[in-house]
Write a protein that holds these residues in place. Structure first.
Motif, mmCIF file in Angstrom:
data_model
loop_
_atom_site.group_PDB
_atom_site.id
_atom_site.type_symbol
_atom_site.label_atom_id
_atom_site.label_comp_id
_atom_site.label_asym_id
_atom_site.label_seq_id
_atom_site.Cartn_x
_atom_site.Cartn_y
_atom_site.Cartn_z
ATOM 1 N N LEU A 251 1.092 -1.263 0.260
ATOM 2 C CA LEU A 251 -0.394 -0.004 0.039
ATOM 3 C C LEU A 251 0.864 0.950 -0.180
ATOM 4 O O LEU A 251 2.246 1.299 0.806
ATOM 5 N N LEU A 334 -10.977 1.535 6.745
ATOM 6 C CA LEU A 334 -10.096 1.084 6.097
ATOM 7 C C LEU A 334 -9.644 0.165 6.648
ATOM 8 O O LEU A 334 -8.599 -1.006 5.469
ATOM 9 N N GLN A 335 -10.133 -1.035 7.223
ATOM 10 C CA GLN A 335 -9.207 -2.498 7.616
ATOM 11 C C GLN A 335 -10.266 -3.369 6.296
ATOM 12 O O GLN A 335 -9.777 -4.586 6.693
ATOM 13 N N PHE A 337 -9.669 -2.665 3.466
ATOM 14 C CA PHE A 337 -8.949 -3.146 2.594
ATOM 15 C C PHE A 337 -7.577 -3.895 3.015
ATOM 16 O O PHE A 337 -6.292 -3.817 2.253
ATOM 17 N N ILE A 338 -7.124 -4.501 4.256
ATOM 18 C CA ILE A 338 -6.071 -4.822 4.351
ATOM 19 C C ILE A 338 -6.074 -6.379 3.862
ATOM 20 O O ILE A 338 -4.853 -6.635 3.699
ATOM 21 N N CYS A 341 -3.710 -5.256 0.661
ATOM 22 C CA CYS A 341 -2.759 -5.027 0.728
ATOM 23 C C CYS A 341 -1.438 -6.089 0.930
ATOM 24 O O CYS A 341 -0.147 -5.439 1.302
ATOM 25 N N ASP A 342 -2.115 -7.228 1.115
ATOM 26 C CA ASP A 342 -0.940 -7.967 1.621
ATOM 27 C C ASP A 342 -0.847 -9.350 0.298
ATOM 28 O O ASP A 342 -1.418 -8.839 -0.583
ATOM 29 N N LEU A 387 -2.604 -2.596 8.607
ATOM 30 C CA LEU A 387 -3.140 -2.153 7.538
ATOM 31 C C LEU A 387 -1.366 -0.931 7.212
ATOM 32 O O LEU A 387 -1.141 -0.542 6.418
ATOM 33 N N ARG A 390 1.318 -2.673 6.216
ATOM 34 C CA ARG A 390 1.736 -3.337 4.389
ATOM 35 C C ARG A 390 2.056 -1.846 3.692
ATOM 36 O O ARG A 390 1.824 -2.218 2.224
ATOM 37 N N ALA A 391 2.200 -0.571 3.997
ATOM 38 C CA ALA A 391 2.182 0.305 3.525
ATOM 39 C C ALA A 391 4.015 0.698 3.901
ATOM 40 O O ALA A 391 4.058 0.887 4.254
#
Length: 614
Positions: A251, A334-335, A337-338, A341-342, A387, A390-391
């Motif tokens: 991300l 936003l959770q 998108f976890i 994004c992995d 999240l 992963r950013a």
């Protein structure tokens, strides 16, 4: 030929008629009568009008029938008699007779060695069905031709040759012209109308990246941010070439105060990579949206933004999903998108009322989020831990280690298009700007002949004068930016002075650059800066005075009266904080007073202890 008038006209008509008759007779393979206008015209009239009608048949059809009869063993053979008996047994059933003859001749063609052509089959069937009653004339005219030396992938081209048969080609092209072409054009009209309707319904034009005309690809972007962003996007989209990656995850998280071009930068990147740019507006989503189901959105604008997320997931390929101002959104949203994004690259979504699981592994799909944790709404800036892990987080408004010079120069580069004197530099060699900045700083080693563009002396003098003033503005705005970020990063409990809220972004630099002209004096330039930030402070209400005094301190322009007033403001702020922050709750104020009293008693005790030790 028209109606003849007079003997001369009649003679000319006769000559033309004779020539036409002779041409027709030769083409039909008929004997040509002796020369003479009257004889030729009369013969043509008789041949066309008197019965019986004469049919012209091709040599290919006659050859097919002759070889077919010989294959049956001749007229007296058993096979030939059986064929004729079957044909007579059908009587007047023309369709059945046609089917029978066609089946026999088709079977015969399948056993042929390739000398006969299937193009002659319909004519041979017709001749066989008509029998010997109509008068026929075999024509030796060539009906087929092979065209060579052709290049193409058309299915009718065999190798580089194309077999052309006149009658079949004319019929086929007539059908193509009268049926296929109108049908295809009607199909195109219907398709275009449907595509336009769907484009309007999905608002596809909104997702086309549109780079601002004022965008400047400066040195800081080239050397710092684009490589960092490129590494992250290469991991999300999948790198190509020698460094190709098989895993896709991650991300991109961009943070900065307002006005540093986060959205403009990502729109430029999406345009260069050929990606569909789906921008989701965080304030329109709001903190009440926690689901990706548009039906659960609290209002129409929030529902539209949720539909954008589902639309990006439905596209699935060549997409950059950009969530802007996420400090205004709910962390629960936003959770979702976890898992996207992995390494799983999966996400649950809702499209047209149906829940779906989107698997984006191996697809060109990237996710970028942008936020501003520095303003008052930044207190709600919350990124779920899983999240954030992963950013890749990059701050566009802060100075990276060792890149101070490039960051400071970016203020000048981004403001070039805002000033009419410096605007031409935005489209020229970047080295010219760096040399001109050195000239504006008083570097005598730089000469005009070192510039790549031949500037006129007057133009060069104006550019250097404007750059000299912009360097002064750059110092103010840059110091303002650093003080703004430092103040926003402090806890309210640890503050020793009021919060500083005047920003020093690229947007402020552009606004100031618009008002700079070569003839400004130093005092006039300082007045321009004063007027700009005075207008910016009007929205701060009660905090305007403290922010303007802090700005004057940063600029080194505090008068004695302003310095004294600034000390009073800071002392009042500390007293108010000691008494509970100046709130209206009397309990808080009482607790604050007791805490202040305890601090003073501790100070007295410490002083007594030091005296007793001496």
């Amino acid at each position: 030929f028209g109606r003849p008038e007079g003997e001369d006209a009649a003679d000319r008509l006769g000559a033309q008629l004779a020539e036409a008759a002779e041409t027709f007779l030769r083409s039909a393979g008929l004997p040509v009568p002796p020369a003479g206008t009257a004889v030729a015209g009369e013969y043509l009239f008789e041949e066309l009008s008197s019965p019986p009608v004469r049919f012209v048949t091709g040599g290919g059809a006659r050859a097919l029938l002759d070889r077919f009869r010989r294959a049956l063993g001749g007229p007296q053979s058993r096979s030939s008699r059986e064929f004729d008996d079957d044909l007579r047994a059908l009587g007047d059933d023309l369709a059945g007779r046609h089917q029978l003859v066609e089946a026999w001749l088709t079977a015969f063609l399948a056993t042929d060695d390739g000398n006969l052509s299937g193009y002659d089959l319909p004519e041979a069937v017709a001749v066989e069905l008509c029998g010997a009653e109509p008068a026929r004339q075999d024509s030796t005219a060539t009906m087929t031709e092979t065209v060579g030396g052709l290049l193409g992938a058309h299915p009718r081209i065999d190798g580089s040759t194309l077999d052309v048969r006149l009658d079949e080609m004319l019929a086929r092209t007539r059908t193509f012209r009268t049926d296929l072409v109108p049908a295809y054009r009607d199909y195109q009209r219907r398709r275009n109308a449907l595509v336009d309707a769907e484009r309007d319904r999905l608002r596809l034009e909104e997702y086309r990246p549109k780079v601002m005309n004022a965008f400047v690809r400066n040195r800081l972007l080239d050397e710092v941010y684009l490589p960092l962003i490129g590494d992250n996007l290469a991991r999300q989209l999948g790198a190509t070439g020698d460094g190709k990656r098989v895993d896709q995850s991650g991300l991109l998280l961009l943070i900065s105060p307002p006005g540093y071009g986060k959205t403009t930068l990502m729109e430029y990147v999406a345009s260069r990579l050929g990606l569909v740019f789906v921008k989701v507006n965080g304030p329109a989503l709001g903190t009440k949206v926690t689901s990706l189901d548009p039906a659960e959105a609290p209002d129409a604008t929030a529902r539209q933004e949720v539909e954008k997320i589902s639309f990006a997931l439905e596209l699935g390929n060549n997409v950059l999903l950009y969530l802007d101002d996420i400090q205004h959104t709910n962390p629960e949203l936003l959770q979702k998108f976890i898992s996207l994004c992995d390494g799983q690259r999966r996400m649950e979504g809702v499209w047209e009322g149906r829940t779906r699981t989107y698997d984006l592994r191996g697809k060109r799909f990237a996710v970028c989020m942008a936020g501003n944790p520095y303003t008052e709404s930044g207190k709600r800036f919350r990124i779920p831990d899983m999240l954030a892990n992963r950013a890749d987080v990059w701050n566009l408004g802060d100075v990276l280690s060792g890149r101070e010079e490039a960051f400071a120069l970016s203020y000048i580069e981004n403001a070039l298009t805002a000033n009419p004197v410096l605007a031409p530099l935005s489209g020229r060699d970047r080295g010219d700007l760096e040399l001109l900045v050195r000239m504006a700083r008083g570097d005598d080693s730089v000469r005009a002949d070192q510039l790549s563009h031949p500037y006129q002396p007057v133009e060069l003098e104006q550019m250097v004068s404007v750059l000299r003033k912009m360097l002064r503005v750059q110092q103010v705005v840059l110091a303002n930016n650093q003080a703004y970020i430092a103040s926003a990063a402090q806890s309210d409990d640890a503050r020793t002075e009021p919060q500083f809220q005047l920003q020093g972004s690229y947007r402020n630099m552009n606004k100031l650059a618009e008002r700079i002209v070569p003839v400004l004096t130093d005092e006039e330039l300082e007045a321009v800066i004063d007027d700009h930030y005075l207008g910016e402070a009007q929205t701060l209400a009660a905090g305007a005075e403290a922010n303007l005094l802090k700005l004057a301190e940063l600029r080194g322009r505090l008068t004695p009266e302003q310095a004294a007033r600034w000390v009073e403001v800071k002392d009042a702020f500390q007293r108010s904080k000691a008494l509970g922050g100046g709130g209206d709750d009397p309990v808080d104020r009482a607790v604050g007073a007791l805490g202040l009293l305890a601090d003073r008693v501790s100070g007295v005790a410490a002083a007594i202890g030091r005296v007793s030790e001496r």
